[in-house]
Design an enzyme around this catalytic site. Structure first.
Site, short mmCIF file in Angstrom:
data_model
loop_
_atom_site.label_atom_id
_atom_site.label_comp_id
_atom_site.label_asym_id
_atom_site.label_seq_id
_atom_site.Cartn_x
_atom_site.Cartn_y
_atom_site.Cartn_z
CB ALA A 41 -0.95 0.00 1.19
CE1 TYR A 74 31.60 -18.25 35.67
CE2 TYR A 74 32.95 -20.25 35.61
CZ TYR A 74 32.68 -19.00 36.15
OH TYR A 74 33.47 -18.51 37.14
CD1 TRP A 102 25.30 -23.19 40.82
CD2 TRP A 102 24.08 -24.21 39.25
NE1 TRP A 102 25.26 -24.51 41.14
CE2 TRP A 102 24.50 -25.17 40.19
CE3 TRP A 102 23.30 -24.63 38.17
CZ2 TRP A 102 24.19 -26.53 40.09
CZ3 TRP A 102 22.98 -25.96 38.05
CH2 TRP A 102 23.42 -26.89 38.99
CG HIS A 118 13.66 -6.36 7.86
ND1 HIS A 118 14.38 -6.32 9.04
CD2 HIS A 118 12.36 -6.18 8.20
CE1 HIS A 118 13.54 -6.13 10.05
NE2 HIS A 118 12.32 -6.03 9.58
CB CYS A 144 10.69 -3.10 15.71
SG CYS A 144 9.34 -4.29 15.80
#
Length: 460
Positions: free
Chosen positions: A34, A427, A435, A61, A43
């Site tokens: 359109a 980690y 953890w 994009h 965004c």
């Protein structure tokens, strides 16, 4: 099937076109757009308006040339008006008002959503009052910013786009007031986390007014007078972004059924109830993976996925949409704010027995410089220990998006909260702890849930 016609050139439409060409390179794919901006990142508009992305062309994009290079015909500046499913013809009108009849064998409707204009507010048509949902909206705001050099702005609404715009306009040196109808900004979060977001806004000199409905906007000289019950302020411009609604009018000309909030009804194959017509993106109902029912949940990531599936199925494929979890993340000043799945109240409404635990920790080992606090809320089902949702707020450099995606992946696979501890996550002291914080949060949930289930001692 030789002619695939797609109405809409944003996330869902272009994804459908690209996937159709991948699956069947012989198919003729035409996309009716359109406006002049196919495959642009809506965004990204706040970052263009802030000046952080100086050139709006960079929001694409893919360029029109790149899309055409995939063998896709783009018909720009043409508005589809009527679908005739019996004859398989779409009537579209160009900028000059000329009518065009477009034939199809299969059709994908990807018309997206339109901004909601609150009927309760008078004065939305005044100069200096803007909606923000399209490229044209952003150009109008940008023109105002560059020609009028406003010193103040009122943003009506406290959702994702509103707070991104508060950040964007503050970045330009404009004094911003955010007015939200509900009692807290970012009402998709639990109140304790919304308060952290509010504090971040105020830390950057954004005035936050909650629990207030704007009633009128009036012209007052060269400024605008914004009024609500017990509140009024003058400002140089107003941005209204209180939500969107599905753009389903075109589909209804074909007799396609609509449902929640007027969104197009589809099955998991993205088929409508009219033969050879598919639909995808912000104009359709979305299957919620946890709720096991359709809802209206417009998200760019969902639109991309649905468009890809609709495009594949329209040329003979057989894929189903796996469902959405409502996973979202947004940056507001120095904070990243993320959620996935259900909050406690939403889970209770859906018939679960929710238990939610708040947890705070550092994003990486505190002895390594630059550690940031993370604030989490984890929701699980008390009876089954199944993960139901998570919310995280923390510094935007604290891997918030990565961590909400781990929760989202666990939700997708119906994991129990304790099973998060079995995940083999990376980690190193600059990035995490042995953890990971989401695993520490899972352990806190399990411990709290077990303690809440212990019988209360009876003393004589």
């Amino acid at each position: 099937m030789s002619r695939l016609l797609i109405i809409g050139g944003s996330d869902a439409g272009i994804s459908a076109a690209l996937r159709a060409r991948e699956v069947n390179p012989k198919v003729d794919v035409t996309v009716v757009v359109a406006d002049s901006f196919p495959n642009y990142s809506i965004c990204g508009l706040p970052f263009y308006l802030s000046g952080e992305v100086p050139d709006w062309h960079n929001l694409a994009h893919r360029t029109a040339e790149e899309i055409a290079g995939e063998g896709i015909e783009l018909l720009l500046d043409r508005t589809a008006q009527i679908i005739e499913p019996t004859n398989k013809i779409v009537t579209a009108v160009d900028r000059q008002g000329r009518s065009h009849s477009l034939k199809y064998d299969r059709l994908v409707v990807a018309t997206g959503a339109a901004s909601t204009q609150p009927r309760s507010i008078e004065g939305l048509d005044l100069p200096g009052v803007y909606l923000l949902h399209s490229m044209a909206d952003s150009f109008a705001i940008h023109q105002h910013l560059t020609t009028h050099a406003p010193e103040s702005a009122v943003i009506v609404g406290g959702g994702y786009i509103d707070l991104e715009m508060a950040d964007a306009l503050t970045h330009r040196g404009i004094s911003v007031t955010v007015v939200q109808h509900s009692e807290s900004v970012m009402k998709t979060l639990d109140p304790s986390l919304s308060e952290i977001v509010s504090e971040e806004l105020q830390r950057h000199n954004v005035e936050v007014v909650t629990g207030l409905a704007i009633e009128t906007i009036e012209q007052q000289g060269t400024q605008l007078l914004v009024k609500g019950e017990g509140f009024q302020t003058t400002t140089d411009m107003v941005v209204v972004a209180v939500g969107v609604k599905p753009a389903a009018d075109l589909a209804q000309t074909a007799g396609v059924a609509t449902g929640i909030k007027g969104a197009i009804k589809v099955n998991l194959r993205l088929e409508t109830d009219v033969p050879d017509i598919y639909a995808a993106g912000d104009c359709v109902e979305t299957w919620h993976r946890l709720l096991k029912k359709y809802t209206y949940l417009p998200l760019g990531t969902t639109a991309h996925k649905q468009g890809r599936i609709a495009g594949e199925n329209a040329v003979g494929g057989n894929r189903e949409f796996a469902g959405s979890l409502g996973t979202q993340v947004v940056k507001v000043f120095e904070l990243a704010i993320a959620r996935t799945g259900l909050r406690d109240s939403e889970a209770a409404d859906a018939g679960f027995d929710p238990f939610t635990v708040a947890f705070e920790t550092w994003d990486h080992k505190a002895y390594y410089p630059g550690a940031h606090k993370l604030y989490m809320r984890i929701t699980g089902d008390r009876q089954t220990n199944r993960l139901l949702g998570a919310q995280i707020v923390g510094h935007h450099q604290a891997e918030i998006a990565k961590r909400i995606d781990i929760f989202a992946t666990a939700l997708f696979h119906n994991m129990k909260i304790d099973q998060l501890n079995d995940l083999d996550l990376s980690y190193a002291p600059p990035f995490s702890s042995p953890w990971d914080p989401i695993q520490m949060g899972a352990q806190a949930w399990v411990k709290s849930q077990q303690q809440s289930d212990r019988p209360i001692p009876v003393h004589a």
